[in-house]
Every structure is written in structure tokens, then in C-alpha cells.
Motif scaffolding. Structure first.
Motif, mmCIF file in Angstrom:
data_model
loop_
_atom_site.group_PDB
_atom_site.id
_atom_site.type_symbol
_atom_site.label_atom_id
_atom_site.label_comp_id
_atom_site.label_asym_id
_atom_site.label_seq_id
_atom_site.Cartn_x
_atom_site.Cartn_y
_atom_site.Cartn_z
ATOM 1 N N THR A 79 0.837 -1.201 0.000
ATOM 2 C CA THR A 79 0.000 0.000 0.000
ATOM 3 C C THR A 79 0.870 1.249 0.000
ATOM 4 N N ASP A 94 -3.486 10.889 1.023
ATOM 5 C CA ASP A 94 -4.185 10.195 -0.047
ATOM 6 C C ASP A 94 -3.567 8.805 -0.153
ATOM 7 N N VAL A 97 -4.713 1.914 -2.494
ATOM 8 C CA VAL A 97 -5.025 0.772 -1.636
ATOM 9 C C VAL A 97 -5.688 -0.400 -2.356
ATOM 10 N N LYS A 98 -6.088 -0.212 -3.593
ATOM 11 C CA LYS A 98 -6.877 -1.247 -4.253
ATOM 12 C C LYS A 98 -6.062 -2.524 -4.445
ATOM 13 N N LEU A 126 -6.212 1.711 9.498
ATOM 14 C CA LEU A 126 -6.856 1.266 8.267
ATOM 15 C C LEU A 126 -7.162 -0.226 8.262
ATOM 16 N N MET A 130 -10.662 -1.387 6.495
ATOM 17 C CA MET A 130 -10.673 -1.785 5.094
ATOM 18 C C MET A 130 -11.079 -3.245 4.951
ATOM 19 N N LEU A 160 -10.479 7.535 3.106
ATOM 20 C CA LEU A 160 -10.877 6.138 2.955
ATOM 21 C C LEU A 160 -12.012 5.726 3.875
#
Length: 321
Positions: A79, A94, A97-98, A126, A130, A160
Motif C-alpha cells: 500500500t 491520499d 489501496v486497491k 486502516l 478496510m 478512505l
């Protein structure tokens, strides 16, 4: 051993020249490194990619003294977080992360039950937000309750986090798993969609009290260079407030993570971690608790004096209670 659970990622940090430098980061990794710098046995339970950045992350945490026994090798890429600093050294983020390694947890990658030497689990950031990994971590953490002290820092990243109301529901569900909660004033303002103002202190205090009712025994609310307020179960009407000493800030990257490390280190020195730690935390007097918070302030200050999240060498005297 204090085990920190969550992401290890690459921060790309802005400079005055408009360029970016890469640095290992991620709030959980930062906390684990700060603990190791304090001389605390710490491990990082994180998924690490096999790319060049992943190799950099693995080498970084090991070089700072973090035990790598809980690192999980992952096929996905690392990431990336883009940290833009303002004139006060405050960072906004920013993310790329995908499909990255940090969020793809499977149940069989987690130690269940946790090893007997784990005195505390620190969760948040996160990795607890996530999907699909967040749900896996949440269910795993719920099974560890009572085996050790669980610490939680929501560490909201608005880019996010989605809608505040939905994020607040998730955060409060996860708070119910914790014994200790640390939260920043910025996170509280964002979660409750309130701008900072004259009524901020009341909002922060009422939030801490309401979160205590969900399950924790202690909630600490930080306000950067202003006072930290701590509310303890059974003493909700007598909050403890302490203001950190002034510090010349280079940047604030990792300051909150260092505060968490300092607080956990202090609780360990106070004998308030491990199985049965909830009761010992609740029994800490205000005087002993003040020593713990002041220690956390000092550790955070070390990070603020340096570029990046690594606080550097920390040769601090043992605490006197």
C-alpha cells in the motif's frame, strides 16, 4: 510482548521542493517501531507484500528491533500513502489501496489463540477499516478478549473512511472490544461531523464517557500540543487532563502512534497489562495515570522533533510511580 496488529505501508512524504521521499510507515508499524525503540518487546502482525516496497518494509521493522515472528508473507503489492505536509508539519493523506496486501486477511493467517507471552494487543487504523480484512480481524480480536489487554486507536483517514455516520458505527463496534482507547480530537470531530470550536472540550469529554459505556475501562483523548484528557470507568465525573510540554515541531507524522506506544509502555511498567489487566488499569490512581500520560507525551514529542514517524533512539529512564 506487545503485538501491534495492522498495516505496514510506504509513506510518500512531500517536501518544500515539491518532490516526495519514500519512508516506511503505517500507524501500526509506527507504533511497533516506537515500542521497540523504548526497549519493549514488540511484534507486528501485518501482511507484507513480496514487491520491492514489501522487502523494504520487512527490513525496516526488523532493523528497528521489532520481532518479525508475526509478519505474514503476501502475494499482493504494498500500500502507498501520499502524505502532504502543511506549514505546521501536519500531514493529510491520499492512498493507493486497491488490491494491496494489508487488507486481504484470511482467518488461518492469524494466531488463535494469541501466544501466552502477549501482554497487549494494539489494534486500529486502516486495517480495522478496510474490507475484506477488517471483518476477519474484528472477529479474531473478539476471540482474544480476556486473554490480554486490548488497545484501540481508530486513527481515521477521511479519504478512505466513507460517510462519518457509517464510520462511527464501525468504530463504536470495535471500541466494544477494547480495554484502552486512544483517539485524537480530529477523529472525534470528523466522526461526529462537528467543526472545532468553543464547545469542543464538552464534545470530547462526552464522547469519552459514552465510549466507556461500550466496554473499555479507559479512554484517552489527545489534542495535539494541547491537553490530553483521560476518563476512567467508575471515575467518569473526574477526568484527568494533562498538557504536554511545548516542542519545536518538525512534522507530526507518527506522533499519535508514538503516543500509543508510550502509553502502552507506561502501562506495562505500571504492571497493568496482561491477563487481568483491565482491573489493574481501572485501579490506577490519578497520580500513577499522570506518570503514564506524561511518558506518552515525551515519546510523541521525540517523534515531532524529527522528520518521519521513527522517534529515533529513546533512552528514557524507568518510570517512577
Amino acid at each position: 510482548m506487545i503485538t501491534v496488529v495492522g498495516e505496514a505501508l510506504i509513506d510518500l512524504i512531500s517536501s518544500e521542493s515539491g518532490t516526495y521521499r519514500s519512508a516506511p510507515g503505517g500507524a501500526p508499524a509506527n507504533t511497533a517501531v516506537a515500542l521497540a525503540r523504548l526497549g519493549v518487546d514488540s511484534s507486528l502482525l501485518a501482511r507484507i507484500g513480496s514487491d520491492r516496497f514489501g522487502r523494504q518494509l520487512r527490513a525496516y521493522v526488523a532493523s528497528r528491533g521489532v520481532d518479525t515472528r508475526d509478519l505474514v508473507s503476501a502475494e499482493q503489492p504494498s500500500t502507498l500513502a501520499i502524505a502532504n505536509l502543511d506549514e505546521h508539519g501536519h500531514a493529510s493523506y491520499d492512498f493507493y489501496v486497491k488490491g494491496t496486501a494489508d487488507w486481504q486477511w484470511a482467518p488461518d493467517e492469524l494466531p488463535d489463540p494469541i501466544p501466552e507471552d502477549v501482554a497487549a494487543l494494539h489494534l486500529g487504523s486502516l486495517a480495522m477499516a478496510m474490507e475484506p480484512g477488517a471483518s476477519v480481524l474484528r472477529e479474531w480480536a473478539a476471540r482474544q478478549r480476556g486473554r490480554t489487554v486490548i488497545s484501540y486507536d481508530p486513527n481515521i483517514r477521511p479519504a478512505l473512511a466513507g460517510e462519518p455516520a457509517r464510520a462511527r458505527a464501525r468504530v463504536e463496534d470495535q471500541i466494544a472490544l477494547a480495554d484502552v482507547v486512544k483517539v485524537s480530537d480530529e477523529d472525534v470531530h470528523w466522526l461526529f461531523e462537528r467543526e472545532p470550536g468553543p464547545d469542543s472540550s464538552e464534545l470530547l469529554l462526552e464522547t469519552a464517557r459514552s465510549w466507556l459505556a461500550l466496554g473499555p475501562v479507559l479512554v484517552a483523548v489527545t489534542r495535539g500540543g494541547e491537553q490530553t484528557t483521560v476518563v476512567v470507568r467508575g471515575r467518569e465525573d473526574a477526568p484527568l487532563s494533562l498538557t504536554p510540554a511545548p516542542v519545536e515541531v518538525v512534522d507530526t507524522v507518527g506522533a499519535g502512534d508514538a503516543f500509543c506506544a508510550g502509553l502502552l509502555d507506561a502501562f506495562g511498567q505500571a504492571g497493568a497489562l496482561g491477563a487481568g489487566g483491565r482491573e489493574r488499569l481501572a485501579a490506577l490512581t490519578d497520580a500513577r495515570l499522570a506518570v503514564c500520560v506524561e511518558h506518552a507525551h515525551r515519546v510523541a514529542a521525540h517523534t515531532c522533533r524529527r522528520v518521519g514517524a521513527d522517534p529515533g533512539e529513546l533512552d528514557l529512564a524507568p518510570l517512577e510511580f
